[in-house]
Design an enzyme around this catalytic site. Structure first.
Site, PDB file in Angstrom:
ATOM      1  N   ARG A 138       0.853  -1.197   0.000  1.00 12.19           N
ATOM      2  CA  ARG A 138       0.000   0.000   0.000  1.00 12.19           C
ATOM      3  C   ARG A 138       0.884   1.240   0.000  1.00 12.19           C
ATOM      4  O   ARG A 138       1.666   1.468   0.916  1.00 12.19           O
ATOM      5  CB  ARG A 138      -0.951   0.014   1.195  1.00 12.19           C
ATOM      6  CG  ARG A 138      -1.856   1.246   1.186  1.00 12.19           C
ATOM      7  CD  ARG A 138      -3.123   1.090   2.019  1.00 12.19           C
ATOM      8  NE  ARG A 138      -2.876   0.861   3.425  1.00 12.19           N
ATOM      9  CZ  ARG A 138      -3.829   0.893   4.370  1.00 12.19           C
ATOM     10  NH1 ARG A 138      -5.086   1.136   4.029  1.00 12.19           N
ATOM     11  NH2 ARG A 138      -3.537   0.653   5.631  1.00 12.19           N
TER      12      ARG A 138
ATOM     13  N   ASP B  49     -12.232   4.556   7.643  1.00 12.47           N
ATOM     14  CA  ASP B  49     -11.960   5.715   6.787  1.00 12.47           C
ATOM     15  C   ASP B  49     -13.227   6.163   6.072  1.00 12.47           C
ATOM     16  O   ASP B  49     -13.493   7.365   5.938  1.00 12.47           O
ATOM     17  CB  ASP B  49     -10.875   5.376   5.758  1.00 12.47           C
ATOM     18  CG  ASP B  49      -9.524   5.946   6.151  1.00 12.47           C
ATOM     19  OD1 ASP B  49      -9.467   7.127   6.549  1.00 12.47           O
ATOM     20  OD2 ASP B  49      -8.531   5.212   6.081  1.00 12.47           O
TER      21      ASP B  49
ATOM     22  N   GLU C 177     -12.840   3.836   0.082  1.00 19.51           N
ATOM     23  CA  GLU C 177     -12.924   4.319   1.455  1.00 19.51           C
ATOM     24  C   GLU C 177     -13.246   5.811   1.542  1.00 19.51           C
ATOM     25  O   GLU C 177     -13.214   6.385   2.621  1.00 19.51           O
ATOM     26  CB  GLU C 177     -11.612   4.028   2.186  1.00 19.51           C
ATOM     27  CG  GLU C 177     -10.390   4.636   1.526  1.00 19.51           C
ATOM     28  CD  GLU C 177      -9.078   4.214   2.175  1.00 19.51           C
ATOM     29  OE1 GLU C 177      -9.122   3.584   3.239  1.00 19.51           O
ATOM     30  OE2 GLU C 177      -8.025   4.536   1.606  1.00 19.51           O
TER      31      GLU C 177
ATOM     32  N   ASP D 151      -5.378   2.420  13.931  1.00 19.86           N
ATOM     33  CA  ASP D 151      -4.510   3.078  12.957  1.00 19.86           C
ATOM     34  C   ASP D 151      -5.122   4.432  12.635  1.00 19.86           C
ATOM     35  O   ASP D 151      -6.038   4.883  13.315  1.00 19.86           O
ATOM     36  CB  ASP D 151      -4.286   2.203  11.717  1.00 19.86           C
ATOM     37  CG  ASP D 151      -5.561   1.931  10.939  1.00 19.86           C
ATOM     38  OD1 ASP D 151      -6.608   2.553  11.249  1.00 19.86           O
ATOM     39  OD2 ASP D 151      -5.526   1.099  10.017  1.00 19.86           O
TER      40      ASP D 151
END
Length: 720
Positions: A336, A455, A427, A626
């Protein structure tokens, strides 16, 4: 901290990054330094204005939406028309099918768990890469799927009562997945391969499987040490050793059952990573290069012994025709990259920080060149592809820009066309609303779409910040928009031809220590038609793998493919509270829960550079946190502030109370610095507050700008 830079044309490159590329990356990629940097510079000069324009368009749309909500009472019909008028909603493209080629089977045709790990942490990288195969016995023994009741406590020493329950669970799994014609696996006294089938000795008679799912063995046919089975595309290995501590007590000498578990892993440079400068970026880049070369290792102390971890080799077995076959020994790895928003001081272009997404796109494929060309011994992709997950894109224009960036990167590095594949993370709200168009912009590169609750919810709140007060955070998954989002993602993906070419993914199980709840509920992801779903640990991958044996995702996708896609109206139904007369206690608990989570994550991110960690919540339940979880919590409090559900004084009071709670939760960590000893000057505490009080005006409600600013300040970064 003053940065020493190397000048290459209009680029000023931090020497730490420059030395890594010159001394470690370019020789492996077989690229000439001057040519590489000249190409790098040209791509950056060409694409930087386009990136800026896309970000400006984001801000323009958000300002128009904010203004509309401030001047209108939300009504779906008028709102939808307004979004179309300003170009937020795009005219839908005609039906199409993606044409992505050279995709490894783990992505194209296999369904199974997916890990996400911070690529800055070599130990996590290796654990995840090696989690392709996991012990069912270990996962069951070490976690709560087996309850610690009736004498089955874990304890410090091996508990045979618990061990017996583990074995019983595993044998029941074999009965359900690979049933015998007569009898149960618990009653088998020995296994053998006879006449191309698995034969089981029941004592007085032999029996076989009801469906021949054996593909091979190790050892000899009449005395196998391993039996390799396959169901729904995933392998299961029965390991036999009657002389082992576990096997000696088993009728058939079975010592373990291995499950093919983490079929794919996202090595992450984004949400789970704190990387604010060249020093921290290079840590991630170096680990990725080591994974691609196959020589990444990590030495650690465990139980008083020094252990060196490396990448697992492939597994071999003898098939039913007597030929030696190979099973991939490692999880197929995706990487990512960073999205379009953030910049990073690692490289300056004409005195300005480079867009970090461009930097990732021009560096990470070079680190992967050895794998794309098949010049390494432990291959990741066997089809010559690199899989880049691209996050936080808003609408199809931004996907088109990512495609252009990938094409430029291929040319700059000398890679084959379309060797860089793209995972589109669904997202952001504008991507969800225009998902078909987004996929259509990358028909030759798309290998992944997914849903990500945190998100996506953060952007949902930020986009509609001024529409009204949102429901409490725990109620968001019950709202109309969320169910439409989850279903639309799968069905749009299936209609665009992703089946057999690309993954359709679902989000993370956030409680790494509570796998019993995951075992009971996460089967809903394969049942929804998702070919992968995120898990928080290798053991979680083993437990979640059971779900893919219970649910045949290929058949499930065939069943779903003809269903009607939920209405866009449902997706655009904002999760506004119909009654905001919550009690003072309800508001206090909601505020404290959010503030405690924000502080618990931010203090580790800013002070310790930890981008993903298990953070105790207000009830001391460890949650994987996160930046996505931080985004939803900070946006939720910001929304309630905007609409007067809570006051600024109440937020400050909750932050100070929860800072003391977080300090107590981290008291045993010698590297931890308490926030409550000096609220006014503690960078982490002040940053947590900023995320809330500036939440309504930060770009898309993202947390990165404030986090990066805080960590750079803490590191004493002075720029140039």
């Amino acid at each position: 901290m003053t940065t020493q830079r190397i000048i290459k044309g209009s680029l000023a490159i931090d020497k730490i990054l420059f030395d890594f590329i010159e001394n470690e990356a370019l020789p492996i990629a077989k690229l000439d330094s001057d040519t590489y940097w000249r190409n790098f510079e040209q791509v950056v000069l060409d694409l930087t204005p386009k990136n800026k324009a896309l970000l400006a368009h984001r801000e323009k749309l958000q300002a128009q939406i904010d203004n509309w909500h401030k001047n209108h009472v939300y009504e779906l019909g008028a709102y939808k028309q307004f979004l179309s008028d300003i170009g937020y909603l795009e005219p839908e493209v005609a039906d199409f099918t993606i044409t992505t080629e050279n995709v490894d089977e783990e992505i194209a045709t296999m369904a199974g768990p997916q890990l996400v790990v911070p690529v800055r942490n070599a130990r996590y990288c290796l654990n995840a890469a090696n989690a392709r195969w996991g012990s069912l016995y270990d996962a069951l023994y070490g976690f709560d799927v087996i309850a610690e009741t009736d004498g089955a406590e874990k304890g410090k020493a091996y508990n045979p009562v618990r061990g017996a329950k583990v074995v019983a669970f595993a044998k029941n799994f074999l009965d359900e997945t690979f049933p015998l014609m007569d009898g149960l696996h618990a009653d088998v006294t020995s296994y053998a391969i006879k006449d191309g089938q698995l034969s089981a000795n029941m004592g007085k008679f032999w029996t076989t499987l009801t469906e021949n799912k054996v593909v091979g063995y190790n050892g000899t046919p009449d005395n196998p040490s391993e039996i390799i089975l396959k169901n729904n595309g995933l392998h299961v290995i029965i390991q036999i050793d009657p002389n082992s501590p576990i096997g000696k007590d088993d009728k058939a000498g079975v010592k373990d059952v291995l499950l093919e578990s983490a079929v794919t892993t996202i090595q992450d440079l984004e949400d789970s990573v704190a990387a604010v400068d060249a020093e921290e970026k290079v840590e991630g880049y170096r680990n990725w290069l080591g994974l691609m070369k196959g020589d990444l290792s990590e030495t650690l102390e465990k139980n008083g012994k020094t252990i060196t971890r490396t990448l697992n080799a492939d597994r071999t077995y003898t098939d039913l025709n007597g030929n030696i076959q190979t099973l991939h020994g490692r999880s197929l790895m995706l990487l990512r990259n960073v999205g379009h928003l953030m910049t990073n001081p690692a490289i300056l272009v004409n005195g300005e920080e480079i867009f970090e997404g461009m930097m990732d796109a021009l560096i990470t494929p070079m680190l992967c060149a050895i794998d794309i060309r098949g010049e390494n011994s432990l291959r990741n992709s066997r089809t010559g592809s690199m899989y880049i997950v691209k996050p936080k894109m808003h609408g199809s224009q931004e996907v088109a820009f990512a495609v252009e960036l990938f094409s430029c990167a291929e040319e700059a590095i000398g890679l084959p066309k379309n060797s860089l594949k793209m995972g589109i993370m669904d997202e952001e709200r504008r991507t969800s609303a225009n998902l078909k168009n987004c996929i259509a912009q990358a028909p030759e590169r798309t290998i992944f779409i997914n849903t990500g609750f945190m998100d996506r919810t953060g952007d949902e709140i930020h986009t509609a910040m001024h529409a009204g007060a949102f429901v409490r955070k725990g109620e968001i998954k019950e709202q109309i928009w969320f169910h439409a989002y989850e279903k639309r993602n799968v069905l749009i993906g299936l209609n665009a031809g992703l089946r057999g070419k690309a993954q359709i993914g679902k989000g993370m199980w956030p409680k790494p220590d509570e796998l019993a709840d995951m075992y009971r509920t996460k089967i809903e992801h394969p049942q929804a038609g998702a070919s992968c779903a995120w898990v928080p640990s290798p053991s979680g991958a083993v437990i979640h793998a059971i779900h893919y044996h219970k649910c045949n995702v290929t058949k499930r996708q065939e069943e779903l493919a003809h269903l009607a896609i939920p209405s866009l109206d449902d997706l655009l139904t904002i999760a506004l509270a119909t009654d905001t007369n919550w009690t003072a206690e309800q508001k206090r608990r909601e505020l404290e829960n959010n503030c405690q989570g924000i502080l618990g994550y931010v203090v580790r991110w800013v002070d310790l550079g930890v981008g993903c960690s298990k953070v105790p919540d207000i009830n001391d339940v460890g949650l994987m946190e996160d930046r996505a979880t931080l985004r939803i919590s900070s946006q939720h409090v910001a929304n309630w502030l905007v609409h007067g559900i809570v006051t600024a004084d109440e937020v400050w009071d909750a932050l100070r109370r929860m800072a003391k709670v977080v300090d107590e939760q981290n008291a045993s960590d010698p590297a931890y610095r308490p926030m409550s000893s000096d609220f006014d000057n503690n960078i982490a505490f002040q940053t947590a507050a900023e995320l809330i009080f500036k939440g309504a005006t930060e770009p898309s409600g993202y947390t990165e700008p404030l986090l990066h600013k805080a960590r750079l300040k803490l590191k004493g970064y002075q720029g140039d």
